[in-house]
Design a protein around this motif. Structure first.
Motif, short mmCIF file in Angstrom:
data_model
loop_
_atom_site.label_atom_id
_atom_site.label_comp_id
_atom_site.label_asym_id
_atom_site.label_seq_id
_atom_site.Cartn_x
_atom_site.Cartn_y
_atom_site.Cartn_z
N GLY A 170 38.13 67.53 43.70
CA GLY A 170 36.92 66.69 43.57
C GLY A 170 35.62 67.42 43.85
N ARG A 171 35.65 68.76 43.93
CA ARG A 171 34.44 69.51 44.27
C ARG A 171 33.29 69.27 43.29
N PHE A 172 33.65 69.05 42.03
CA PHE A 172 32.59 68.96 41.02
C PHE A 172 32.25 67.52 40.64
N GLY A 211 27.50 78.84 37.36
CA GLY A 211 28.38 77.94 38.10
C GLY A 211 28.91 78.56 39.38
N CYS A 212 29.62 77.76 40.14
CA CYS A 212 30.12 78.25 41.42
C CYS A 212 31.33 77.43 41.85
N ASP A 213 32.36 78.12 42.35
CA ASP A 213 33.59 77.44 42.79
C ASP A 213 33.67 77.32 44.31
N HIS A 214 32.68 77.79 45.03
CA HIS A 214 32.78 77.76 46.49
C HIS A 214 32.58 76.33 47.00
N PRO A 215 33.13 76.06 48.19
CA PRO A 215 33.09 74.67 48.68
C PRO A 215 31.98 74.37 49.69
N CYS A 216 30.94 75.23 49.78
CA CYS A 216 29.89 75.06 50.81
C CYS A 216 29.43 73.60 50.90
N THR A 217 29.49 73.05 52.12
CA THR A 217 29.28 71.60 52.26
C THR A 217 27.83 71.17 52.21
N PHE A 218 26.88 72.12 52.21
CA PHE A 218 25.46 71.75 52.14
C PHE A 218 24.94 71.80 50.70
N CYS A 219 25.79 72.17 49.76
CA CYS A 219 25.29 72.57 48.44
C CYS A 219 25.82 71.71 47.30
N ILE A 220 24.94 71.31 46.40
CA ILE A 220 25.37 70.53 45.23
C ILE A 220 25.26 71.35 43.94
N ILE A 221 25.00 72.63 44.09
CA ILE A 221 24.85 73.45 42.87
C ILE A 221 26.11 73.41 41.98
N PRO A 222 27.32 73.45 42.57
CA PRO A 222 28.50 73.35 41.68
C PRO A 222 28.49 72.08 40.83
N GLN A 223 28.04 70.95 41.40
CA GLN A 223 27.99 69.72 40.58
C GLN A 223 26.89 69.81 39.52
N ALA A 292 25.10 88.06 46.78
CA ALA A 292 26.49 88.47 47.03
C ALA A 292 27.13 87.50 48.02
N TYR A 293 28.39 87.17 47.81
CA TYR A 293 29.11 86.31 48.75
C TYR A 293 29.73 87.23 49.81
N PRO A 294 29.55 86.90 51.11
CA PRO A 294 29.90 87.87 52.17
C PRO A 294 31.29 88.48 52.06
N LYS A 331 32.09 75.13 55.57
CA LYS A 331 33.21 75.57 54.72
C LYS A 331 32.93 76.93 54.07
N ARG A 332 32.43 77.84 54.91
CA ARG A 332 32.19 79.19 54.39
C ARG A 332 33.01 80.24 55.12
N GLY A 333 33.32 80.03 56.37
CA GLY A 333 34.08 81.02 57.13
C GLY A 333 33.21 82.17 57.58
S1 SF4 Z 1 25.64 77.91 48.55
FE1 SF4 Z 1 25.95 79.37 46.93
S2 SF4 Z 1 28.12 79.97 47.19
FE2 SF4 Z 1 27.87 78.04 48.30
S3 SF4 Z 1 28.41 76.41 46.82
FE3 SF4 Z 1 26.15 76.71 46.71
S4 SF4 Z 1 25.86 78.16 45.03
FE4 SF4 Z 1 28.03 78.28 45.65
#
Ligand code: SF4
Length: 502
Positions: A170-172, A211-223, A292-294, A331-333
């Motif tokens: 359901g991420r997207f 696009g982006c597949d990461h699950p960061c909980t503050f971000c709606i960019i994937p949607q 870059a993703y860490p 949800k970034r680790g």
């Molecule tokens: S913060 Fe960056 S890495 Fe995380 S979901 Fe948003 S676009 Fe993707």
């Protein structure tokens, strides 16, 4: 995320630089003016829409006030960006009401988020164009090509397993957003897509993935932008070669996460391989990548940057926080210790590396202790450049439903406090550069005073880092914006430098 109005004329040139020749002639050319807000990724979308319009015969105007049709390409990253987008739309609606413009089109991320609401609440808006339907800019503006292009400029690519798994979780999902269409954006431009560069003539962005597949909980960019997908390797190289042919000397690779590049078509170390190939393009002088993703920074990537002179010793790694507990809720680790080891690895592999990062302060539940951990980390890591965002609540983001939201006043205090720490670090680092020599790309007259020119070294990415003011040229030299010069740093401020050309 920074917002910026678009200038479509390249400084020093009367006309924008076309990436493809117009192949159709319109019966009645329309004058279209663009206002582009948000990040470089959005800017590239504006450049693609302008390219499509130019190929269809439209005339582009750098001034919205002169245009028959105004396009506002919006940003929806955080609340302040949404507000800026709405304000700009309303300002442009005023031009339509006064009769100066005939049509108003809204494009970009805000459309993906508030498609119906924009049309209902701002009746002056004639059409909307989402991030996944840029080709519709032709019908939205009323600029229809006489001869339809024989090839769609958009290539739909496969996504990767990680994205499919996140989709299943359901991420997207955009179900809870009123008016959002269910279909996620899924296109990417390619090297044959017409594009009008809106950056100074020596520099250009290339979007290598979307696009982006990461699950960061503050971000709606994937949607807003959909699942991660990369452009074909050959397409990126072909575009870079073509840009080099028309005089571009500096390329900045962008995407939501550039370090995942190529994973969706099975490439390991795809970004490193791409950089290696780009470094062979003779006329390019500086190549860098952002975002870059860490945990995606591999030994091979660092080794590649260290090996090729044209690859700027520059790493932009948005870490978002340093407290392991906050990062877990994001949800970034990761955490301070892991990051410090990673930074040490980067500095050992690339001794002259410039490190940039950004953080979010005031994430829900961020305790004083967790914030103190972040401050200690910043003191220890000694970044060259750092940005800090205040946490912004976004409906549809995982963190929206978390308890313990901090007050806006507390968040703002923390942001200023963290930037105060960085200011001291930056001041010390910039002072240490006085007397050293660097290559400098001269950009033109300073925005602050006509008495100075300004430029950038390889330590400065376009738009986001500090500036280098130039206060002295050799008597015989005629300063040429877009050219490279050898310079010596003669003065340092908190973030900016002053240099003389040698
Ligand atoms: S913060 Fe960056 S890495 Fe995380 S979901 Fe948003 S676009 Fe993707």
């Amino acid at each position: 995320m920074p917002s910026k109005s678009l200038t479509i004329s390249t400084p020093g040139e009367k006309n924008p630089t076309p990436m493809a020749e117009a192949d159709t002639q319109p019966a009645r050319p329309q004058k279209v003016g663009f206002v582009s807000l948000g990040c470089p990724k959005n800017l590239v979308d504006s450049e693609v829409m302008m390219g499509l319009l130019a190929r269809a015969g439209a005339e582009l105007s750098p001034r919205a006030e002169d245009a028959d049709v105004i396009v506002v390409n919006t940003c929806s990253f955080i609340e302040s960006a949404q507000q800026e987008s709405v304000n700009t739309i309303l300002e442009m609606a005023g031009l339509k009401t006064s009769g100066r413009a005939k049509k108003l089109v809204v494009a970009g991320c805000l459309v993906e988020r508030f498609r119906d609401e924009i049309r209902q609440r701002i009746p002056e808006v004639d059409a909307v164009v989402g991030t996944g339907e840029l080709q519709n800019i032709l019908s939205a503006t009323g600029v229809v090509p006489v001869v339809a292009p024989n090839k769609s400029p958009f290539v739909v690519l496969s996504t990767r397993a990680e994205g499919d798994a996140r989709a299943a979780q359901g991420r997207f999902s955009r179900g809870q957003w009123d008016g959002a269409i269910a279909d996620l954006p899924n296109y990417l431009y390619d090297d044959e897509t017409p594009r009008i560069l809106a950056t100074p003539k020596s520099t250009a962005y290339i979007k290598i993935a979307e696009g982006c597949d990461h699950p960061c909980t503050f971000c709606i960019i994937p949607q807003l932008r959909g699942q991660f997908r990369s452009r074909r390797f050959e397409s990126v190289i072909a575009e870079a070669e073509r840009l080099a042919q028309i005089g571009v000397r500096e390329i900045t690779l962008i995407g939501q996460d550039t370090t995942c590049y190529g994973e969706d078509f099975g490439l390991k170390d795809g970004l490193a391989l791409l950089l290696e190939k780009l470094a062979q393009i003779e006329d390019l002088r500086w190549i860098r990548f952002l975002y870059a993703y860490p945990n995606k920074i591999t030994g091979k990537l660092l080794e590649t940057i260290a090996t090729h002179e044209k690859l700027c010793s520059y790493m932009d790694v948005p870490l978002q926080h340093a407290s392991a507990s906050v990062l877990k809720r994001m949800k970034r680790g990761g955490g301070a210790e892991v990051f410090l080891r990673s930074i040490d690895k980067m500095r050992r592999a690339i001794p002259d590396v410039t490190l940039r990062t950004s953080f979010i302060v005031g994430f829900p539940g961020e305790t004083e202790q967790e914030f103190a951990e972040l401050c200690d980390f910043v003191r220890e890591a000694q970044f060259d450049w750092m940005g800090t965002f205040s946490y912004s609540d976004q409906e549809g983001a995982g963190a929206f439903d978390l308890d313990d939201k901090l007050s806006l006043a507390e968040i703002e205090w923390r942001r200023k406090h963290l930037m105060g720490i960085q200011r001291q670090i930056s001041k010390k680092k910039k002072k240490a550069l006085v007397g050293q020599e660097f290559d400098l790309l001269l950009e033109g007259s300073s925005e602050e005073t006509d008495l100075l020119m300004e430029g950038r070294t390889a330590m400065h990415a376009p738009e986001i880092d500090g500036k280098v003011f130039v206060n002295e040229f050799p008597a015989e030299a005629e300063p040429q914006p877009g050219e490279f010069y050898r310079c010596q740093i003669v003065e340092a401020h908190d973030y900016d430098l002053v240099a003389r050309i040698l």
